[in-house]
Design a protein around this motif. Sequence first.
Motif, PDB file in Angstrom:
ATOM      1  N   ILE A 275      -5.399  14.894  -4.319  1.00 13.35           N
ATOM      2  CA  ILE A 275      -5.694  14.461  -2.831  1.00 13.35           C
ATOM      3  C   ILE A 275      -5.108  13.004  -2.838  1.00 13.35           C
ATOM      4  O   ILE A 275      -4.344  12.381  -1.729  1.00 13.35           O
ATOM      5  N   LYS A 276      -5.406  11.992  -3.698  1.00 11.04           N
ATOM      6  CA  LYS A 276      -5.019  10.753  -3.575  1.00 11.04           C
ATOM      7  C   LYS A 276      -3.554  10.793  -3.671  1.00 11.04           C
ATOM      8  O   LYS A 276      -3.121   9.664  -2.828  1.00 11.04           O
ATOM      9  N   ASP A 277      -2.955  11.321  -4.620  1.00 12.20           N
ATOM     10  CA  ASP A 277      -1.258  11.171  -4.524  1.00 12.20           C
ATOM     11  C   ASP A 277      -0.871  11.433  -3.113  1.00 12.20           C
ATOM     12  O   ASP A 277       0.174  10.655  -2.683  1.00 12.20           O
ATOM     13  N   GLU A 278      -1.366  12.412  -2.654  1.00 13.27           N
ATOM     14  CA  GLU A 278      -0.802  12.922  -1.284  1.00 13.27           C
ATOM     15  C   GLU A 278      -1.060  11.563  -0.134  1.00 13.27           C
ATOM     16  O   GLU A 278      -0.226  11.171   0.611  1.00 13.27           O
ATOM     17  N   MET A 279      -2.326  11.379  -0.322  1.00 12.77           N
ATOM     18  CA  MET A 279      -2.654  10.092   0.537  1.00 12.77           C
ATOM     19  C   MET A 279      -1.813   8.767   0.460  1.00 12.77           C
ATOM     20  O   MET A 279      -1.651   8.322   1.364  1.00 12.77           O
ATOM     21  N   VAL A 280      -1.394   8.794  -0.884  1.00  4.80           N
ATOM     22  CA  VAL A 280      -0.778   7.262  -1.163  1.00  4.80           C
ATOM     23  C   VAL A 280       0.580   7.411  -0.507  1.00  4.80           C
ATOM     24  O   VAL A 280       1.136   6.380  -0.048  1.00  4.80           O
ATOM     25  N   LYS A 281       1.176   8.649  -0.780  1.00  3.45           N
ATOM     26  CA  LYS A 281       2.636   8.711  -0.024  1.00  3.45           C
ATOM     27  C   LYS A 281       2.412   8.777   1.311  1.00  3.45           C
ATOM     28  O   LYS A 281       3.383   8.093   2.135  1.00  3.45           O
ATOM     29  N   MET A 282       1.559   9.353   2.053  1.00  4.94           N
ATOM     30  CA  MET A 282       1.435   9.347   3.605  1.00  4.94           C
ATOM     31  C   MET A 282       0.835   8.015   4.222  1.00  4.94           C
ATOM     32  O   MET A 282       1.417   7.748   5.142  1.00  4.94           O
ATOM     33  N   CYS A 283       0.006   7.546   3.885  1.00  5.04           N
ATOM     34  CA  CYS A 283      -0.700   6.278   4.310  1.00  5.04           C
ATOM     35  C   CYS A 283      -0.298   5.014   3.522  1.00  5.04           C
ATOM     36  O   CYS A 283      -0.613   3.884   4.271  1.00  5.04           O
ATOM     37  N   PHE A 284       0.224   4.919   2.468  1.00  6.98           N
ATOM     38  CA  PHE A 284       0.378   3.676   1.765  1.00  6.98           C
ATOM     39  C   PHE A 284       1.700   3.454   1.018  1.00  6.98           C
ATOM     40  O   PHE A 284       2.132   2.464   0.530  1.00  6.98           O
ATOM     41  N   GLY A 285       2.607   4.604   1.431  1.00  2.87           N
ATOM     42  CA  GLY A 285       4.178   4.590   0.945  1.00  2.87           C
ATOM     43  C   GLY A 285       4.902   4.232   2.050  1.00  2.87           C
ATOM     44  O   GLY A 285       6.141   4.548   2.158  1.00  2.87           O
ATOM     45  N   ASN A 286       4.453   3.511   3.001  1.00  6.63           N
ATOM     46  CA  ASN A 286       5.380   2.990   4.267  1.00  6.63           C
ATOM     47  C   ASN A 286       6.580   2.152   3.900  1.00  6.63           C
ATOM     48  O   ASN A 286       7.539   1.902   4.688  1.00  6.63           O
TER      49      ASN A 286
END
Length: 381
Positions: A364-375
Amino acid sequence: MSLAGALWLAVQDDLFLSGHNDIVATDNNTAQDKHRRESSNITSETRSLLDQFDDRFLLQHFHLSRPCLRFIIDYIHARLKKDAFAPSDNLTSVEAKTLATISFYAHGSLPSMITDRLGIDVNEAGDAVKSLTKLLSDMSPDFITFPNSYNDRMGAAQAFKNVSGIPHVVGVLAYFHVKVTPPLGREQSYVNTLRYHSVMMQVVFDVDGNILSLEQCCPGGTPEHSVWASSDIGKQFTTFQHGHSWVLGARGLFGGGHVLTPIIASRIITNATKRFNKAHAQVYGLVQHVFGGLKSRFQCLRDIGSIQTLKSVACTIKACCVLHNISKKFSVPLPLNCIIEPLHPPSKEVMSATELPYDYMEDIKDEMVKMCFGNNKEDDV
């Protein structure tokens, strides 16, 4: 807020009704006249003690404001009137006992200056602290409430996202340690990771520091992840009673169901993961201020001293947390000498990354990092 609007209004309605349900008159004008007379009597009575002190004195010696204290006194008085087994104290007596109890919480002792001005005997004040601590603890379901509805959860999650960028977080999960002198023969189980004896309680609070959940009073050396797994709120999250949401916790809670912990060092491979951990640390850092504020407003929680049972400590912590939530509702400032509570490192059980079990929250964190912190474009280290 920890106390939903509807519940808060219900509490105030309860106070109003309990103060006026003895007004019985068939003639409307007579009823109104009687209402005014009784309200005048109540106002005269309530001024007898609280109004002896100016606002500065109240904040200095009780660490609460006048409107906040007035609400607490009235609520306790209303509760006692409903209890057939409670002593039939008048409002002035209840006021004296309540103020004596809150003064004890504020300083960890009961100065004779306060008992003298309240006109209460030292022994009577001691008995009041015991009985009102139990009463306030029993009031915790009225004032410590978790956001169970979808709308309440989304409101709490949006507040966390606004300050951190992390989505779906509805509370911060942490463990509140209170220094104690443990029972003989059980000293080791009370040694926490900061190497002093303590009792700890599991706490979940919102972004504003309102306490949402409080349970599981344990010796300070108990592993945090085991406390979460056996707690009522932990089981609720594990069975998805709170939907697609989670609480944010420290590394010691790795592997806990629906607990969002920091990304471990071996998995920090992009700038996005660093940004996530920075946001996580920003939110979890609230623990130092919330727990420090609790121990500053209620200095009895700095060191409870010798204990015989965990139940008595739990009652004191719950009572202070009830008052904490009420003080938040009344926007009462913290004492000037407010402390910052140190963070507790994880236990040895979770110190080594190679020993950590698989945690589905990592995906879940991996997906979150991509979506919310990988801009940002420079995601690669």
